[in-house]
Structure formats: C-alpha cells, structure tokens
Design a protein around this motif. Structure first.
Motif, PDB file in Angstrom:
ATOM      1  N   ARG A  20      10.343  -5.786  -2.463  1.00 31.49           N
ATOM      2  CA  ARG A  20      10.980  -6.858  -3.141  1.00 31.49           C
ATOM      3  C   ARG A  20      10.046  -7.095  -4.452  1.00 31.49           C
ATOM      4  O   ARG A  20       8.704  -7.491  -4.209  1.00 31.49           O
ATOM      5  CB  ARG A  20      11.083  -8.008  -2.581  1.00 31.49           C
ATOM      6  CG  ARG A  20      12.197  -7.919  -1.230  1.00 31.49           C
ATOM      7  CD  ARG A  20      13.655  -7.618  -2.284  1.00 31.49           C
ATOM      8  NE  ARG A  20      14.405  -7.606  -0.987  1.00 31.49           N
ATOM      9  CZ  ARG A  20      15.407  -6.466  -0.789  1.00 31.49           C
ATOM     10  NH1 ARG A  20      15.405  -5.539  -1.640  1.00 31.49           N
ATOM     11  NH2 ARG A  20      16.163  -6.476   0.275  1.00 31.49           N
ATOM     12  N   THR A  21      10.326  -6.603  -5.747  1.00 24.72           N
ATOM     13  CA  THR A  21       9.285  -6.891  -6.759  1.00 24.72           C
ATOM     14  C   THR A  21       9.837  -7.676  -8.020  1.00 24.72           C
ATOM     15  O   THR A  21       9.168  -7.970  -9.043  1.00 24.72           O
ATOM     16  CB  THR A  21       9.011  -5.412  -7.436  1.00 24.72           C
ATOM     17  OG1 THR A  21      10.008  -4.457  -7.755  1.00 24.72           O
ATOM     18  CG2 THR A  21       7.956  -4.714  -6.427  1.00 24.72           C
ATOM     19  N   GLY A  25       9.936  -5.772 -11.183  1.00 24.49           N
ATOM     20  CA  GLY A  25      10.623  -4.513 -10.737  1.00 24.49           C
ATOM     21  C   GLY A  25      11.671  -3.999 -11.549  1.00 24.49           C
ATOM     22  O   GLY A  25      12.248  -2.968 -11.834  1.00 24.49           O
ATOM     23  N   ALA A  84       7.247   0.593  -7.321  1.00 23.50           N
ATOM     24  CA  ALA A  84       8.163  -0.339  -7.120  1.00 23.50           C
ATOM     25  C   ALA A  84       9.276   0.017  -6.162  1.00 23.50           C
ATOM     26  O   ALA A  84       9.804  -0.748  -5.300  1.00 23.50           O
ATOM     27  CB  ALA A  84       9.001  -1.261  -8.326  1.00 23.50           C
ATOM     28  N   HIS A 114      -2.967  -1.656  -1.974  1.00 22.23           N
ATOM     29  CA  HIS A 114      -2.576  -2.275  -3.091  1.00 22.23           C
ATOM     30  C   HIS A 114      -3.460  -2.759  -4.042  1.00 22.23           C
ATOM     31  O   HIS A 114      -3.366  -2.654  -5.295  1.00 22.23           O
ATOM     32  CB  HIS A 114      -1.382  -3.219  -2.773  1.00 22.23           C
ATOM     33  CG  HIS A 114      -0.242  -2.697  -2.086  1.00 22.23           C
ATOM     34  ND1 HIS A 114       0.635  -1.651  -2.516  1.00 22.23           N
ATOM     35  CD2 HIS A 114       0.559  -2.789  -1.023  1.00 22.23           C
ATOM     36  CE1 HIS A 114       1.546  -1.311  -1.614  1.00 22.23           C
ATOM     37  NE2 HIS A 114       1.422  -2.235  -0.707  1.00 22.23           N
ATOM     38  N   LEU A 169       2.746  -5.064 -10.383  1.00 22.35           N
ATOM     39  CA  LEU A 169       3.611  -4.650  -9.134  1.00 22.35           C
ATOM     40  C   LEU A 169       2.774  -4.373  -7.896  1.00 22.35           C
ATOM     41  O   LEU A 169       3.013  -4.916  -7.046  1.00 22.35           O
ATOM     42  CB  LEU A 169       4.244  -3.408  -9.514  1.00 22.35           C
ATOM     43  CG  LEU A 169       5.375  -3.416 -10.471  1.00 22.35           C
ATOM     44  CD1 LEU A 169       5.901  -1.928 -11.258  1.00 22.35           C
ATOM     45  CD2 LEU A 169       6.700  -3.891  -9.992  1.00 22.35           C
ATOM     46  N   TYR A 170       1.328  -3.986  -8.186  1.00 23.60           N
ATOM     47  CA  TYR A 170       0.663  -3.847  -7.130  1.00 23.60           C
ATOM     48  C   TYR A 170       0.195  -4.977  -6.439  1.00 23.60           C
ATOM     49  O   TYR A 170       0.221  -5.395  -5.370  1.00 23.60           O
ATOM     50  CB  TYR A 170      -0.533  -2.924  -7.279  1.00 23.60           C
ATOM     51  CG  TYR A 170      -0.719  -1.449  -7.070  1.00 23.60           C
ATOM     52  CD1 TYR A 170      -0.419  -0.962  -5.775  1.00 23.60           C
ATOM     53  CD2 TYR A 170      -0.943  -0.583  -8.033  1.00 23.60           C
ATOM     54  CE1 TYR A 170      -0.416   0.418  -5.521  1.00 23.60           C
ATOM     55  CE2 TYR A 170      -1.126   0.846  -7.829  1.00 23.60           C
ATOM     56  CZ  TYR A 170      -0.754   1.218  -6.590  1.00 23.60           C
ATOM     57  OH  TYR A 170      -0.761   2.663  -6.362  1.00 23.60           O
ATOM     58  N   ILE A 172       2.084  -7.961  -6.765  1.00 17.50           N
ATOM     59  CA  ILE A 172       3.122  -8.303  -5.913  1.00 17.50           C
ATOM     60  C   ILE A 172       3.256  -7.676  -4.586  1.00 17.50           C
ATOM     61  O   ILE A 172       3.391  -8.411  -3.284  1.00 17.50           O
ATOM     62  CB  ILE A 172       4.548  -8.225  -6.520  1.00 17.50           C
ATOM     63  CG1 ILE A 172       4.443  -8.999  -8.076  1.00 17.50           C
ATOM     64  CG2 ILE A 172       5.875  -8.521  -6.013  1.00 17.50           C
ATOM     65  CD1 ILE A 172       5.405  -8.809  -8.752  1.00 17.50           C
ATOM     66  N   LEU A 173       2.991  -6.519  -4.382  1.00 24.76           N
ATOM     67  CA  LEU A 173       3.164  -5.563  -3.367  1.00 24.76           C
ATOM     68  C   LEU A 173       1.889  -6.156  -2.153  1.00 24.76           C
ATOM     69  O   LEU A 173       2.121  -6.259  -1.029  1.00 24.76           O
ATOM     70  CB  LEU A 173       2.958  -4.245  -3.366  1.00 24.76           C
ATOM     71  CG  LEU A 173       4.247  -3.562  -4.039  1.00 24.76           C
ATOM     72  CD1 LEU A 173       4.017  -1.988  -4.529  1.00 24.76           C
ATOM     73  CD2 LEU A 173       5.578  -3.908  -3.311  1.00 24.76           C
TER      74      LEU A 173
END
Length: 186
Positions: A20-21, A25, A84, A114, A169-170, A172-173
């Motif tokens: 989930r981004t 995303g 993503a 990440h 994104l990284y 968030i992950l």
C-alpha cells in the motif's frame, strides 16, 4: 522462490496483495503511464526514421538523440511504479526462507532493504542536482548545432524527480515493514 512481482514463496503479487503506497503510488502509476506513452511515441519515430532512410534516403533528424535521452527518462518515469507494485528487481530467496521461519525478522531485514534503497536514490538525486544546474546554466544539449539539438536539462530534472518519487515510496515501504517487524499490521 519469489522474484520480481512475487509476494511470498511463489505467489504472484496482485493489486490486493501489492504494498500500500497511497497517493504516491498513484503518482507513480501515472508517471509510468506517461513513460509507456513515451515509448509508443519513440516507436513511431524510430519506425518513421527507418522508413525514411530505406524508402527516401532521408532519415528523420534527431531520432537517435531523442531515443538516447528518452530511454533514460522512461526508466526514471517507470521506476517508482515498478517499486510500488512489487516488481522492482531483487532477490527474495533469503527473505522468503526467513519469513517462513521468523516473519518479524524478515520484516526487519525488509526495513534495512527499503532504507538502503532510499539512501541509494537520495545519493543519486544529490549527485544529479549540480549536473542539472550546470546543464541549465550552460545550455547543454545533444545533437549537432545548426542541424538538430535537444536540451539535456529536462531529462536530468526528470531523473531527479523520479529519484525523489522512488525515495518516498521506499520510505513508505520501510515504514510498513517496520510495523510488521514490531508485530503490527502494515
């Protein structure tokens, strides 16, 4: 063994299981769509150039320069969506085995992965910044003056923007993996 686009041992990632981004995303998906459209434009130009060379001995000016810059731009437009959607290239063999035995340890290792990815793209964006400024100030271009030229700075700016998107994104992950490592839901 899982590979790009896989989630867990041998399972293909689906929209329901993809990380989930959120809005970032969706921005990555839009950037990827722009990259795909750019590929189509590039294909039309290359085919027109080949046809012009073969049939009329008159190639389209600037196609090699456009293609050379385009490939770099497309990669940075599509990198965020690849990440993503869980299709960024990486080897999950160790992570999958660890996840089967110790899921929280695997999640902790994923946090490290990440954060390392975010750091790599941060270094890349930082290194590209002075090159972007220099390209703008000097008016750098590819091609031959008087024949066909393309400025370099838009691609450099796109490389930085794509890197910043991937960094976000990284992160968030990494946050989702940290929640899994702590025993929570991602």
């Amino acid at each position: 063994m899982a590979g790009p686009g896989m989630s867990g041992p041998g399972r293909v990632e689906t929209p329901a299981t993809a990380p989930r981004t959120g809005p970032l995303g969706r921005v990555a998906a839009l950037a990827s769509a722009v990259g795909t459209a750019w590929i189509l434009v590039m294909m039309v130009l290359v085919n027109a150039d080949v046809l012009g060379r073969a049939a009329f001995a008159a190639p389209l000016r600037g196609v090699p320069e456009f293609v050379g810059l385009s490939i770099v731009g497309i990669v940075f437009l599509q990198a965020g969506h690849a990440l993503a959607s869980g299709r960024f290239t990486r080897s999950d063999a160790l992570l999958d085995r660890l996840a089967a035995a110790r899921p929280r340890a695997a999640a902790a290792l994923d946090v490290v992965h990440h954060l390392a990815g975010a750091a790599f793209f941060a270094i890349l964006a930082w290194a590209l910044w002075p090159r972007l400024l220099r390209a703008i100030e000097a008016g750098d271009y590819v091609g031959a003056a008087g024949d066909f030229t393309l400025p370099v700075w838009p691609i450099r700016a796109l490389m930085i923007a794509g890197s910043v998107l991937v960094i976000g994104l990284y992160l968030i992950l990494a946050a989702a993996a940290a929640r899994r490592a702590a025993g929570g839901r991602s």
